[in-house]
Design a protein around this motif. Structure first.
Motif, PDB file in Angstrom:
ATOM      1  N   GLY A  66      28.887 -77.629   3.500  1.00 19.53           N
ATOM      2  CA  GLY A  66      27.623 -78.257   3.891  1.00 19.53           C
ATOM      3  C   GLY A  66      26.843 -77.500   4.942  1.00 19.53           C
ATOM      4  N   ASP A  67      27.320 -76.301   5.291  1.00 16.41           N
ATOM      5  CA  ASP A  67      26.668 -75.559   6.370  1.00 16.41           C
ATOM      6  C   ASP A  67      25.444 -74.796   5.851  1.00 16.41           C
ATOM      7  N   ILE A  68      24.462 -75.544   5.358  1.00 12.02           N
ATOM      8  CA  ILE A  68      23.326 -74.893   4.702  1.00 12.02           C
ATOM      9  C   ILE A  68      22.312 -74.320   5.688  1.00 12.02           C
ATOM     10  N   HIS A  85      22.700 -72.049   7.659  1.00  7.50           N
ATOM     11  CA  HIS A  85      22.852 -70.604   7.799  1.00  7.50           C
ATOM     12  C   HIS A  85      22.814 -69.874   6.456  1.00  7.50           C
ATOM     13  N   ILE A  86      22.295 -70.548   5.441  1.00  7.79           N
ATOM     14  CA  ILE A  86      21.969 -69.862   4.189  1.00  7.79           C
ATOM     15  C   ILE A  86      20.664 -69.096   4.415  1.00  7.79           C
ATOM     16  N   GLN A  87      20.597 -67.892   3.829  1.00 11.26           N
ATOM     17  CA  GLN A  87      19.398 -67.079   4.029  1.00 11.26           C
ATOM     18  C   GLN A  87      18.212 -67.657   3.255  1.00 11.26           C
ATOM     19  N   PRO A 134      14.938 -67.039   1.430  1.00 13.99           N
ATOM     20  CA  PRO A 134      14.347 -65.839   0.833  1.00 13.99           C
ATOM     21  C   PRO A 134      13.074 -65.406   1.562  1.00 13.99           C
ATOM     22  N   CYS A 162      23.087 -67.727  15.326  1.00 13.14           N
ATOM     23  CA  CYS A 162      24.417 -67.358  14.815  1.00 13.14           C
ATOM     24  C   CYS A 162      24.607 -65.851  14.770  1.00 13.14           C
ATOM     25  N   ASN A 166      22.993 -63.805  12.643  1.00 12.29           N
ATOM     26  CA  ASN A 166      22.441 -63.313  11.391  1.00 12.29           C
ATOM     27  C   ASN A 166      20.913 -63.436  11.410  1.00 12.29           C
ATOM     28  N   THR A 167      20.264 -62.942  10.381  1.00 11.38           N
ATOM     29  CA  THR A 167      18.805 -63.045  10.318  1.00 11.38           C
ATOM     30  C   THR A 167      18.378 -63.844   9.095  1.00 11.38           C
ATOM     31  N   GLY A 168      17.236 -64.529   9.228  1.00  7.53           N
ATOM     32  CA  GLY A 168      16.655 -65.235   8.089  1.00  7.53           C
ATOM     33  C   GLY A 168      17.342 -66.537   7.742  1.00  7.53           C
ATOM     34  N   CYS A 169      18.214 -67.054   8.623  1.00 12.91           N
ATOM     35  CA  CYS A 169      18.888 -68.324   8.341  1.00 12.91           C
ATOM     36  C   CYS A 169      17.861 -69.458   8.265  1.00 12.91           C
ATOM     37  N   ALA A 193      18.740 -73.878  -4.749  1.00 12.93           N
ATOM     38  CA  ALA A 193      19.986 -73.158  -5.035  1.00 12.93           C
ATOM     39  C   ALA A 193      21.155 -74.137  -5.078  1.00 12.93           C
ATOM     40  N   CYS A 194      21.149 -75.110  -4.158  1.00 11.74           N
ATOM     41  CA  CYS A 194      22.218 -76.115  -4.138  1.00 11.74           C
ATOM     42  C   CYS A 194      22.174 -76.973  -5.402  1.00 11.74           C
TER      43      CYS A 194
END
Lengths: 376, 376
Positions: free
Chosen positions: A230-232, A234-236, A238, A246, A248-251, A306-307
């Protein structure tokens, strides 16, 4: 007792049937379960001794002695349910159906650390507890929890809580199992057991300072291998390269959370520090804020598309403080989901706003304990 | 009989226990299930009459009459399992453990339509069937299947099959339930029941002419509300705008499938029409093909990183024809997953190549029937 993935008991087919609250005779229970009379009698004896099931006295009588009926007894045990937020603490006493008997909410600061916060939680709990038998304690925390141990795992807004033994600490205070999960999973569980108990596949999305989701698969909470499902946030997303906390980039969270929107509105000269400020700007009809939230909805919807492709849920529930901002968020989310998903997956998809509101984590915490104790 | 979401029978606790193949005495079954002697005796009678359980004769004796033991009898029924591919048709006869007793594979063309293909499938099935009792028939198709009805839903490479009543057609040929699913779900089921039966959360990814996934959640296949779960080929790959055959742009399948790679290699002057051609170029050490597959792996891995954030699986299995291209694909996938996922979700994540190969859909079809018939 610790968080465990297996429930405490094997599910009892009679109990599972009676949980709907309907009283039933021995013969009805035999017919509906296909179990032999001796089995039904034996199981009923156990459930009556445990008080999970009680004899039901019908109000009307048609003359003569009616056959005995039995039904689920939600008062058999009580549950302590706690919602530990960043700035508030709520502890409630519920029955086994999740009905809130009494509750107390106090402001607090999660950053004061687990010793202080859990001592206050325990004090509230002891004040709420009456003479009833306690089934167990369910706790929601505002950060990742390793499911097997119930310990917070590098929670970003909870200094001092990393790997703290919440289960051990509260087990010294209260009888029965102590179960801990992140608040988004419990909101998903609360929403599912409340309004959508019949729905097999549901996604709950919390849009607040951060962004997270809870996944219901096959009618059950899907926690994943380490409880990190469920940790959405930190999904990139687009097309984005913004730096996220976190590393990362684009989360998604760096672009579409209330914190990200507030920062954007401040850059535009608007007074927006918190998600509540964003909600109020929108309620006041500010077009820049409204546009920003709608665009955030589109970004969230792109990730949710996507989910949807992966899980094909039938309901997506949008909750969290930003969901109170009216229709802009939901409109943006729907727009992007329908633009990106294949027809079969959206045939019967509902995207709706949460209806349970602030009680959702408490309901979820109570449901978690109920399911564990009754072996559901 | 049609595809149904509920299994045909309530799961029997004795049978579930005995499925591991171990013989057990009545007392052992009582101890392990907690059921009363009368219940165990009653249930054993039913299972013995159904032949799902058989008495077990020990080879050695320690003198005196040993207590009777019982074990699962996989020969109690037979299963017809069919893998309907684009260019080949395989039909197998298995026992209830999925062991393949006999099978036949013929070249065919799925575009000849359901009447021709299913008549051939039926003819193979009748030739394979002996005197054994048939538990049911499981069929895998290379396209989306609406789970509730077992009908193909707008399958792109199956002209004439849209909404065709596969279940009705085959029920006229064979006794017992007919269950239909897409081949990727069955590959996931075959992989899970084969090598990863103990794994709760697994993702199977097929990389071939198209790209699709099968989701195992809580030890069970997650089909989603319409059976459309796992459709990751149409998730948007960040940063891409290529037109996909589905009408959207930037779909993973339009960028990283074997078809997309072959098109790119042809544009570079290489002889690549099929996924097999791509595999052969890589086996021959062609650096352009190797680089293209590694890059496709990265694109797939970026989408899988989103799936990892959402579901937190412990195993991702990569199958499909392109997975035979050696380590390039897997290396690219791993690279992107580990670059984009949060630490907790990848603590114990394995990303591995499929080991079941061509038999995976057959094993999955047999497992689908077994689970349905035994109420698992």
């Amino acid at each position: 007792m610790a968080n465990e993935s297996a429930p405490a008991a094997e599910p009892d087919p009679l109990l599972r049937l009676l949980l709907d609250g309907e009283p039933r005779t021995r013969n009805q229970l035999m017919d509906l379960t296909g179990l032999a009379r001796s089995t039904v009698t034996g199981r009923l004896e156990v459930l009556l001794a445990q008080e999970y099931v009680a004899p039901y006295e019908a109000a009307e009588s048609t003359g003569g002695r009616p056959p005995a009926r039995f039904r689920f007894n939600p008062s058999a045990r009580q549950v302590l349910a706690a919602d530990v937020g960043a700035t508030h603490l709520t502890v409630a006493l519920t029955d086994l159906s999740g009905l809130i008997i009494d509750s107390v909410t106090t402001p607090h600061n999660i950053a004061e650390g687990p010793e202080t916060v859990l001592a206050e939680l325990a004090a509230h709990g002891h004040r709420l507890l009456g003479n009833g038998r306690l089934a167990g304690t369910g706790v929601g925390l505002p950060g990742p929890v390793e499911h097997l141990t119930g310990r917070p795992n590098h929670p970003p807004i909870m200094p001092g809580w990393d790997s703290y033994d919440v289960v051990g600490r509260l087990s010294r205070e209260f009888a029965g199992p102590v179960l801990v999960d992140n608040d988004v999973n419990l909101m998903a569980l609360g929403e599912h057991t409340g309004r959508y108990a019949e729905v097999e596949h549901l996604l709950f999305v919390k849009v607040a300072t951060g962004i997270g989701a809870g996944v219901i698969s096959g009618g059950r909470l899907h926690r994943g291998a380490q409880g990190a499902a469920g940790d959405i946030g930190h999904i990139q997303a687009p097309g984005h390269t913004e730096l996220c906390r976190c590393g990362n980039t684009g989360c998604l969270e760096a672009i579409a959370s209330a914190a990200a929107i507030a920062a954007r509105l401040r850059a535009a000269g608007l007074p927006a520090e918190t998600s509540q400020d964003v909600v109020e700007l929108i309620r006041a009809g500010n077009p820049i804020a409204t546009q920003a939230v709608r665009q955030a909805g589109r970004e969230i919807g792109t990730v949710l598309a996507a989910c949807v492709s992966l899980l094909n849920p039938s309901v997506i529930v949008i909750g969290g403080s930003l969901s109170q901002a009216g229709d802009s968020l939901l409109a943006g989310i729907r727009e992007a989901i329908y633009a990106r998903s294949l027809p079969l997956a959206t045939t019967a998809l509902q995207v709706v706003a949460s209806g349970t509101g602030r009680d959702a984590p408490l309901r979820g915490a109570a449901a978690m304990v109920q399911q564990y104790v009754l072996g559901l």
